[in-house]
Design a protein around this motif. Structure first.
Motif, PDB file in Angstrom:
ATOM      1  N   THR A  30     -17.437 -78.176 -26.721  1.00  0.00           N
ATOM      2  CA  THR A  30     -16.934 -77.505 -27.905  1.00  0.00           C
ATOM      3  C   THR A  30     -17.318 -76.032 -27.856  1.00  0.00           C
ATOM      4  O   THR A  30     -18.471 -75.687 -27.543  1.00  0.00           O
ATOM      5  N   TYR A  33     -18.904 -70.096 -29.123  1.00  0.00           N
ATOM      6  CA  TYR A  33     -18.699 -68.643 -29.166  1.00  0.00           C
ATOM      7  C   TYR A  33     -17.661 -68.272 -28.110  1.00  0.00           C
ATOM      8  O   TYR A  33     -17.624 -68.870 -27.025  1.00  0.00           O
ATOM      9  N   GLU A  39     -10.373 -64.897 -25.889  1.00  0.00           N
ATOM     10  CA  GLU A  39      -9.329 -65.359 -26.812  1.00  0.00           C
ATOM     11  C   GLU A  39      -7.964 -64.812 -26.397  1.00  0.00           C
ATOM     12  O   GLU A  39      -6.952 -65.532 -26.425  1.00  0.00           O
ATOM     13  N   ARG A  40      -7.909 -63.547 -25.995  1.00  0.00           N
ATOM     14  CA  ARG A  40      -6.642 -62.966 -25.558  1.00  0.00           C
ATOM     15  C   ARG A  40      -6.131 -63.642 -24.289  1.00  0.00           C
ATOM     16  O   ARG A  40      -4.933 -63.837 -24.103  1.00  0.00           O
ATOM     17  N   GLY A  43      -6.147 -67.937 -25.584  1.00  0.00           N
ATOM     18  CA  GLY A  43      -5.681 -68.388 -26.886  1.00  0.00           C
ATOM     19  C   GLY A  43      -6.587 -69.427 -27.518  1.00  0.00           C
ATOM     20  O   GLY A  43      -6.286 -69.956 -28.600  1.00  0.00           O
ATOM     21  N   TRP A  44      -7.719 -69.753 -26.871  1.00  0.00           N
ATOM     22  CA  TRP A  44      -8.633 -70.748 -27.437  1.00  0.00           C
ATOM     23  C   TRP A  44      -9.244 -70.238 -28.734  1.00  0.00           C
ATOM     24  O   TRP A  44      -9.297 -69.025 -28.993  1.00  0.00           O
ATOM     25  N   GLN A  45      -9.739 -71.182 -29.532  1.00  0.00           N
ATOM     26  CA  GLN A  45     -10.330 -70.848 -30.823  1.00  0.00           C
ATOM     27  C   GLN A  45     -11.719 -71.465 -30.942  1.00  0.00           C
ATOM     28  O   GLN A  45     -12.042 -72.468 -30.292  1.00  0.00           O
ATOM     29  N   LEU A  46     -12.521 -70.863 -31.775  1.00  0.00           N
ATOM     30  CA  LEU A  46     -13.876 -71.360 -32.041  1.00  0.00           C
ATOM     31  C   LEU A  46     -13.789 -72.788 -32.580  1.00  0.00           C
ATOM     32  O   LEU A  46     -12.941 -73.100 -33.420  1.00  0.00           O
ATOM     33  N   GLU A  48     -12.921 -75.443 -30.920  1.00  0.00           N
ATOM     34  CA  GLU A  48     -12.045 -76.290 -30.123  1.00  0.00           C
ATOM     35  C   GLU A  48     -12.752 -76.710 -28.829  1.00  0.00           C
ATOM     36  O   GLU A  48     -13.681 -76.037 -28.382  1.00  0.00           O
ATOM     37  N   THR A  85      -3.893 -72.565 -21.110  1.00  0.00           N
ATOM     38  CA  THR A  85      -3.960 -71.719 -22.290  1.00  0.00           C
ATOM     39  C   THR A  85      -3.353 -72.454 -23.489  1.00  0.00           C
ATOM     40  O   THR A  85      -2.712 -73.500 -23.340  1.00  0.00           O
ATOM     41  N   ARG A  86      -3.548 -71.883 -24.649  1.00  0.00           N
ATOM     42  CA  ARG A  86      -2.986 -72.466 -25.875  1.00  0.00           C
ATOM     43  C   ARG A  86      -1.456 -72.490 -25.821  1.00  0.00           C
ATOM     44  O   ARG A  86      -0.809 -73.306 -26.479  1.00  0.00           O
TER      45      ARG A  86
END
Length: 211
Positions: A30, A33, A39-40, A43-46, A48, A85-86
């Protein structure tokens, strides 16, 4: 005096300014940070889960064995692969791994630094293309040299022997104008062909190349 420790605000500014992605995940993979570059890039998010890279998805593992190659290997801390990627695409990356001294017991935080390998792969492709081009030119040059030598040492020498035979024949038919004229005509054609072959041989591989 020791070096003063960076405060959290300064450290955050440094991480935010990096071009390389930095992702911290716990034992459950998980994300706890990630910096803006990561993220750029993905595309992942905190909060996830971190998906497995293509190499880890496809590699064979025994039952109960850790699928994540970097997490399973202690001696190896770098891997080149492709990351999902997302947006449903795969981005080529070079990853390095390190472990944090856990604030939470048994959290097992792992830090992954992600560098986009697209530019490096493009540079490598260009280098390989240039090497292929250089090698192709070398092969072509060697083939031209071989053909030039075959013309000079083979065909021209053979025609030189034909010329000697025609000279003998011209001597034998002296006094017979019709035959002598034909032989002289053949000699003229032969000399013209020899000149063209010699020019072709030099065009294929000029002597200046050896110099």
């Amino acid at each position: 005096m020791g070096t003063p420790a960076l405060d959290a605000q300064t450290l955050g500014k440094i991480l935010n300014a990096l071009n390389d992605g930095v992702v911290v995940m716990d034992r459950r993979r998980t994300i706890t940070y990630l910096n803006p570059a990561a993220e750029r890039m993905t595309g992942w998010q905190l909060g996830e889960p971190v998906p497995y890279c293509r190499f880890c998805q496809e590699r064979e593992v025994a039952e109960g064995q850790e699928r994540c190659f970097l997490a399973a290997q202690q001696a190896i801390d770098e891997l080149e692969s492709e990351m999902p990627t997302r947006w449903g695409t795969m981005v080529p990356v070079t990853m390095t791994r390190s472990f944090l001294v856990d604030v939470e017991p048994k959290a097992g935080h792992m830090v992954i630094t992600i560098r986009d390998a697209t530019v490096r792969r493009q540079a490598e492709a260009l280098r390989r293309r240039a090497e292929l081009h250089r090698r192709t030119l070398e092969v072509l040059e060697e083939e031209r040299r071989r053909l030039s030598l075959e013309i000079h040492d083979g065909v021209l020498q053979l025609l030189y022997g034909v010329r000697l035979g025609l000279d003998d024949l011209a001597y034998e038919v002296q006094g017979v104008p019709e035959k002598e004229q034909k032989v002289r005509h053949l000699i003229g054609l032969l000399e013209e062909g020899v000149g063209e072959l010699r020019a072709l041989s030099q065009a294929l591989y000029p002597p200046a190349l050896d110099d």
